[in-house]
Each structure stands twice: as structure tokens, then as C-alpha cells.
Scaffold this motif. Sequence first.
Motif, PDB file in Angstrom:
ATOM      1  N   TYR A  38       0.344  -0.981  -0.274  1.00  0.00           N
ATOM      2  CA  TYR A  38      -0.462  -0.250  -0.418  1.00  0.00           C
ATOM      3  C   TYR A  38       1.061   1.114  -0.191  1.00  0.00           C
ATOM      4  CZ  TYR A  38      -3.198   3.635   2.094  1.00  0.00           C
ATOM      5  OH  TYR A  38      -4.311   4.650   2.471  1.00  0.00           O
ATOM      6  N   LEU A  39       1.669   1.301   0.751  1.00  0.00           N
ATOM      7  CA  LEU A  39       3.221   2.222   0.585  1.00  0.00           C
ATOM      8  C   LEU A  39       3.916   2.877  -0.820  1.00  0.00           C
ATOM      9  CD1 LEU A  39       3.602   1.984   4.834  1.00  0.00           C
ATOM     10  CD2 LEU A  39       2.203   3.906   3.186  1.00  0.00           C
ATOM     11  N   ALA A  40       4.423   1.547  -0.872  1.00  0.00           N
ATOM     12  CA  ALA A  40       4.743   1.841  -2.174  1.00  0.00           C
ATOM     13  C   ALA A  40       3.822   1.411  -3.130  1.00  0.00           C
ATOM     14  CB  ALA A  40       5.583   0.133  -1.988  1.00  0.00           C
ATOM     15  N   THR A  41       3.359   1.948  -3.466  1.00  0.00           N
ATOM     16  CA  THR A  41       2.446   1.804  -4.153  1.00  0.00           C
ATOM     17  C   THR A  41       1.342   3.322  -4.038  1.00  0.00           C
ATOM     18  OG1 THR A  41       0.388   0.725  -3.927  1.00  0.00           O
ATOM     19  CG2 THR A  41       2.170  -0.203  -5.217  1.00  0.00           C
ATOM     20  N   ASP A  42       1.766   3.794  -3.464  1.00  0.00           N
ATOM     21  CA  ASP A  42       1.821   5.418  -3.302  1.00  0.00           C
ATOM     22  C   ASP A  42      -0.013   5.714  -3.224  1.00  0.00           C
ATOM     23  OD1 ASP A  42       3.556   7.195  -4.350  1.00  0.00           O
ATOM     24  OD2 ASP A  42       2.863   6.558  -6.206  1.00  0.00           O
ATOM     25  N   GLN A  43      -0.269   4.599  -2.006  1.00  0.00           N
ATOM     26  CA  GLN A  43      -0.984   4.421  -0.752  1.00  0.00           C
ATOM     27  C   GLN A  43      -2.506   4.245  -2.034  1.00  0.00           C
ATOM     28  OE1 GLN A  43      -1.921   7.930   1.116  1.00  0.00           O
ATOM     29  NE2 GLN A  43      -0.415   7.406   2.850  1.00  0.00           N
TER      30      GLN A  43
END
Length: 440
Positions: A38-43
Motif C-alpha cells: 500500500y505504501l509502495a504504490t502511493d496508497q
Amino acid sequence: MVSELQQRMQDSFREHVNEEYIMDCMRCGFCLPACPTYLATDQDETHSPRGRIALMKAMRDGDVVWDGSVEESFDVCLGCRACEPACPAGVQYGALIEETRVAIQQVKPQTIKEKGIRNVAFNHLFADQKKMATTVKLVQFYQKSGLQKVTRKIGFLDLFPPFMKEMESVLPKIERKSKSAPVSSPKTVNVAFFTGCLMDTLFQETNRKTIALLERLGAQVHIPKEQQCCGALHGHSGELAKGVRNARANIDAFDSDEYDFIVNNAGGCGAFLSEYEKHLHSDPLYKEKAVRFSRKNIDISSLLVKLNLNDLLKKRESDGVQAIVTYQDSCHLRNVNRVFLEPRMLLQDAPGFEYKELIDAASCCGSAGIYNLLQPEMASRILEAKMKGVKMLQPAVIVTSNPGCLMQMQVGIQREGLEKEMKALHIVDFLFNVIEKNNL
């Protein structure tokens, strides 16, 4: 009209994915900041636990059409289970993602190549320890014969994806199996050692040192011969029934009142071993055996603390400059087995080292079994974030508790050109080296 594939997929989700587990999710979002993808895909919500659970429900209800984007959402999940400790409702996300992958594998069309790979991996290589050992002997020949040097020199590895080339470069040197010299200390506890398929082949020196440490602390170590791969790789890849097959074989191999503990030294294996009880709760022949097995299961760091290794380490006071040592959590060891204090306690008492906490040590490094091979782009993004914290801390040693994490951190060190400044070690190798160096 609903296509045949869509209908079959919906039916498979209804059959395999537990609706009660889905409905436990309150959509509160506490899982979001804990989820690496989630964090690595810009939420992006489709790459969060909450988003994936919503997709699971939508697939059961027939509200979404099965396509590549839905499949990608489930495929990109690391299965790190960091969402579980963060969840106030106790949602069993690990079970849900395993069930989802089973549902998909039951219906998804497979190429001949994929069928062949799965057959070799799940019906042969990770189903028979002898076949795994034979395969590793081929790797040993590759390393010892000079073929590895020639392959690298002519640039043959450039034909493969970059991450596979990097993983080849950090493969441990495979030596002939050696036995530790017997230790004459009084034996106070009987321990059965789950050697693991990768640990007992690629990392057999770590296993040898595990036995030596346990014997040094008064353990009588037994190694049941009929043990097999723990089954975690099967369970995480939609082949849960084959993972449970391995679970039964291991339960039979370790089912003895003689053993006080069943110890393992790989965080990923330990988590799946501890859940044999869950996977076999409805099996009348194995239910009680599985309970006994799972409750005796213990991680090596936890057992070393129980056997008072800390007291042994404290006998030698540090002198002079201390090197910084840090710890990268194994996701499953921390999130499933809830073991995170014990490794740190051991490192804090290691003479000659100063323990400092790694930034976001609890977050996944991107290894996740074979995830870094199947999802190299996402694995690289996660590793890159991890290495930012490493570079800020500048430790001499990064300690891990899982073979996949170890190799991933070695790749990260290599990518950043930090090989001369630091190294990554399994916790057993680190502690064994400290004891040897200090004559403890």
C-alpha cells in the motif's frame, strides 16, 4: 452474460474463501500504514489488506469481473501479515489470502510452462527432502567446478532478469556437510531440530552451528529423519492441500513425548509450523497431534534465551570500540509467532557490539519466500526503502532470522556498494562467531 470463467471463479471463491473471516473486517483502515505494498504504490487501496478483502467479497458476490487487475492485487500481496497485529478486530488475513490463492489456482488457466514448474516444485522438489538435497548438489558442482566463474566471466547471467542475477551472486558457498565436535556439557533438555529444506541444504553451516549452540547450552539435539519441507511455500502459492500433506508427514516424524521442544531457525518455516494446529483442526487423525506439534514449536532465538545464552554472553565484557549491530525482523516470526524481543535481547548482550534499532525494522524487506523472484519490481521498491534506513544507521552487521531475508539484505548491501562496510548474517552465525571469538 456471465462468462464461464467468471462463474467458475465466483463459485471457487464461494467454496474456498471463508465469508465469516471476510465479514470480520470493519474497513477501519488501521492496516493501511502497516502494509508495505500500500505504501509502495502511493496508497493504492487495491494493494492494501482492506482493499483486497473488499475484492474477495466482491468476487464471492459476483460484483466484480475477474481480470488481470484483480489477479494482480492478490499476486502483489507479500503475505507478510503485518496487517494482523495492527488490526483491532483480529481479522485472519493470512488465512484469507491463502484461501484466495487456492480459489484462484483451482480455476485459473495455466500454461504448460506454469504447470511444469508447479509440478516440479510442489510435487517433487519441496515434497521430498532427498530431491532437494540432490538439486543442491548440482548447485555445489556449479560453484566448485569452475562453471560459476566461467558463467559470470562470459556474461551468461546477463540473459536472465537482473534480480535473478543478483540472487545468484549472494548464494552461500555450499560445503560438504560437517559435524560439530560433541560437547560434553550436561544435557538438561531434549530438543528436536526442524532442519528445513533450504536451511539444511543451502545453509547447512548455519544448521551445524545451531546444533553446536544448543549442545553448548545443555540441549540433547535430535534430528528426525523423515521430516519434509514445512509446506509454507505450498500454502502461500495456492497449493495449501499439498502443504498440509507435508504437515502430516512432519507431525508423524516429530510425534514423540521425548521432545521438550521442536526448534527451527527459519522465521518463515516457524510460522507455518506453528499453524499446523489451525490447518488440521478438522482432521480426526491429526487434530490432537497437530496441537502437540504446534505448541512445542519454538524459534531458535526464543530457545536460546530460555537456555540462558544471555548469561553466557554477559561473561565477557566489551573492551575498546564497539561495532554497531542491528536486526531486520522476519515478517512471519514477528507478525505470526510474535517473536521480536528475544533476538534483540541476544544482540544487546553480544560483547564487542553495540545494538542499535534499524529504522522500520518491522517492515518487510521484500523477500517474502520467492516473492522477490515472482514480483521483482515491487520487491526492489521495498528493498530500496529498507536500505535507506540501513544507510542512515551504518551498521557493521545486519542480523536476520530467515534465509530469504538474509539473501535479500545481502542483495541490498551489494546494490548500494556497501560490501566493505557491512555484512548480513543469520542470527545463529552471528552468535556462534561471537562465542568462538570470545572463547565463551
